[in-house]
Design a protein around this motif. Sequence first.
Motif, PDB file in Angstrom:
ATOM      1  N   MET A   1       0.791  -1.278   0.056  1.00 27.00           N
ATOM      2  CA  MET A   1      -0.122   0.048  -0.051  1.00 27.00           C
ATOM      3  C   MET A   1       0.878   1.189   0.049  1.00 27.00           C
ATOM      4  O   MET A   1       1.728   1.252   0.933  1.00 27.00           O
ATOM      5  CB  MET A   1      -0.779  -0.154   1.300  1.00 27.00           C
ATOM      6  N   ALA A   2       0.571   2.273  -0.803  1.00 28.51           N
ATOM      7  CA  ALA A   2       1.284   3.477  -1.128  1.00 28.51           C
ATOM      8  C   ALA A   2       0.731   4.522   0.353  1.00 28.51           C
ATOM      9  O   ALA A   2      -0.355   4.354   0.867  1.00 28.51           O
ATOM     10  CB  ALA A   2       1.251   4.226  -2.165  1.00 28.51           C
ATOM     11  N   VAL A   3       1.786   5.045   0.831  1.00 27.84           N
ATOM     12  CA  VAL A   3       1.408   6.131   1.684  1.00 27.84           C
ATOM     13  C   VAL A   3       0.854   7.410   1.245  1.00 27.84           C
ATOM     14  O   VAL A   3       1.363   7.942   0.415  1.00 27.84           O
ATOM     15  CB  VAL A   3       2.696   6.413   2.712  1.00 27.84           C
ATOM     16  N   ASP A   4      -0.196   7.883   1.548  1.00 26.71           N
ATOM     17  CA  ASP A   4      -0.740   8.940   1.451  1.00 26.71           C
ATOM     18  C   ASP A   4      -0.480  10.140   2.437  1.00 26.71           C
ATOM     19  O   ASP A   4      -1.161  10.168   3.594  1.00 26.71           O
ATOM     20  CB  ASP A   4      -2.152   8.804   1.392  1.00 26.71           C
ATOM     21  N   LEU A   5       0.514  10.984   2.135  1.00 29.29           N
ATOM     22  CA  LEU A   5       0.942  11.830   2.904  1.00 29.29           C
ATOM     23  C   LEU A   5       0.072  13.064   3.520  1.00 29.29           C
ATOM     24  O   LEU A   5      -0.302  13.175   4.710  1.00 29.29           O
ATOM     25  CB  LEU A   5       2.261  12.536   2.567  1.00 29.29           C
ATOM     26  N   ALA A   6      -1.082  13.329   2.557  1.00 23.81           N
ATOM     27  CA  ALA A   6      -1.989  14.158   2.901  1.00 23.81           C
ATOM     28  C   ALA A   6      -3.050  13.423   3.533  1.00 23.81           C
ATOM     29  O   ALA A   6      -3.577  14.237   4.621  1.00 23.81           O
ATOM     30  CB  ALA A   6      -2.769  14.504   1.512  1.00 23.81           C
ATOM     31  N   GLU A   7      -3.254  12.345   3.641  1.00 20.99           N
ATOM     32  CA  GLU A   7      -4.177  11.526   4.464  1.00 20.99           C
ATOM     33  C   GLU A   7      -3.688  11.668   5.806  1.00 20.99           C
ATOM     34  O   GLU A   7      -4.440  11.835   7.006  1.00 20.99           O
ATOM     35  CB  GLU A   7      -4.600  10.129   4.098  1.00 20.99           C
ATOM     36  N   LEU A   8      -2.494  11.417   6.059  1.00 22.83           N
ATOM     37  CA  LEU A   8      -1.834  11.454   7.212  1.00 22.83           C
ATOM     38  C   LEU A   8      -1.857  12.623   7.944  1.00 22.83           C
ATOM     39  O   LEU A   8      -2.085  12.921   9.160  1.00 22.83           O
ATOM     40  CB  LEU A   8      -0.213  10.910   7.347  1.00 22.83           C
ATOM     41  N   GLN A   9      -1.631  13.726   7.186  1.00 24.63           N
ATOM     42  CA  GLN A   9      -1.727  14.985   7.790  1.00 24.63           C
ATOM     43  C   GLN A   9      -3.166  15.395   8.090  1.00 24.63           C
ATOM     44  O   GLN A   9      -3.383  15.823   9.318  1.00 24.63           O
ATOM     45  CB  GLN A   9      -1.318  16.092   6.559  1.00 24.63           C
ATOM     46  N   SER A  10      -4.255  14.992   7.511  1.00 28.51           N
ATOM     47  CA  SER A  10      -5.601  15.227   7.833  1.00 28.51           C
ATOM     48  C   SER A  10      -5.817  14.414   8.988  1.00 28.51           C
ATOM     49  O   SER A  10      -6.693  15.095   9.639  1.00 28.51           O
ATOM     50  CB  SER A  10      -6.447  14.932   6.628  1.00 28.51           C
ATOM     51  N   MET A  11      -5.376  13.141   9.560  1.00 28.57           N
ATOM     52  CA  MET A  11      -5.755  12.314  10.384  1.00 28.57           C
ATOM     53  C   MET A  11      -5.218  13.117  11.646  1.00 28.57           C
ATOM     54  O   MET A  11      -5.938  13.299  12.576  1.00 28.57           O
ATOM     55  CB  MET A  11      -5.214  11.015  10.421  1.00 28.57           C
ATOM     56  N   ILE A  12      -3.995  13.599  11.552  1.00 27.51           N
ATOM     57  CA  ILE A  12      -3.389  14.387  12.826  1.00 27.51           C
ATOM     58  C   ILE A  12      -4.283  15.582  12.965  1.00 27.51           C
ATOM     59  O   ILE A  12      -4.686  15.931  14.151  1.00 27.51           O
ATOM     60  CB  ILE A  12      -1.867  14.441  12.620  1.00 27.51           C
ATOM     61  N   GLU A  13      -4.593  16.358  12.033  1.00 27.39           N
ATOM     62  CA  GLU A  13      -5.360  17.770  12.124  1.00 27.39           C
ATOM     63  C   GLU A  13      -6.454  17.467  12.625  1.00 27.39           C
ATOM     64  O   GLU A  13      -6.996  18.336  13.350  1.00 27.39           O
ATOM     65  CB  GLU A  13      -5.130  18.475  10.664  1.00 27.39           C
ATOM     66  N   ALA A  14      -7.356  16.204  12.200  1.00 25.07           N
ATOM     67  CA  ALA A  14      -8.530  16.043  12.843  1.00 25.07           C
ATOM     68  C   ALA A  14      -8.439  15.750  14.441  1.00 25.07           C
ATOM     69  O   ALA A  14      -9.542  15.943  15.033  1.00 25.07           O
ATOM     70  CB  ALA A  14      -9.242  14.832  12.016  1.00 25.07           C
ATOM     71  N   ALA A  15      -7.558  14.954  14.677  1.00 26.38           N
ATOM     72  CA  ALA A  15      -7.318  14.612  15.987  1.00 26.38           C
ATOM     73  C   ALA A  15      -6.847  15.567  16.882  1.00 26.38           C
ATOM     74  O   ALA A  15      -7.092  15.987  18.287  1.00 26.38           O
ATOM     75  CB  ALA A  15      -6.483  13.472  16.261  1.00 26.38           C
TER      76      ALA A  15
END
Length: 77
Positions: A1-15
């Motif tokens: 699976m490819a890492v989606d850097l934008a998704e990780l950023q969004s996950m942290i910003e949401a938390a």
Amino acid sequence: MAVDLAELQSMIEAALPGATVEISDEDGGGQHLRAVVTAPQFEGLSRIAQHRLVKAAVKPRFDDGTVHALSVKTQPA
């Protein structure tokens, strides 16, 4: 699976609402990632507690094997 850097950023910003988050791929292959996070929620917390908040936010990607290593740098806003 490819890492989606934008998704990780969004996950942290949401938390951590109000956080400033920068995610980078240190090795260019998605195996070693780095997160630099500044958040008001870190005020008064130990560095370990700050890192735990960040890693908890992206735990689903550790659990599914998308993320293997994430170095974290944090500071209160």
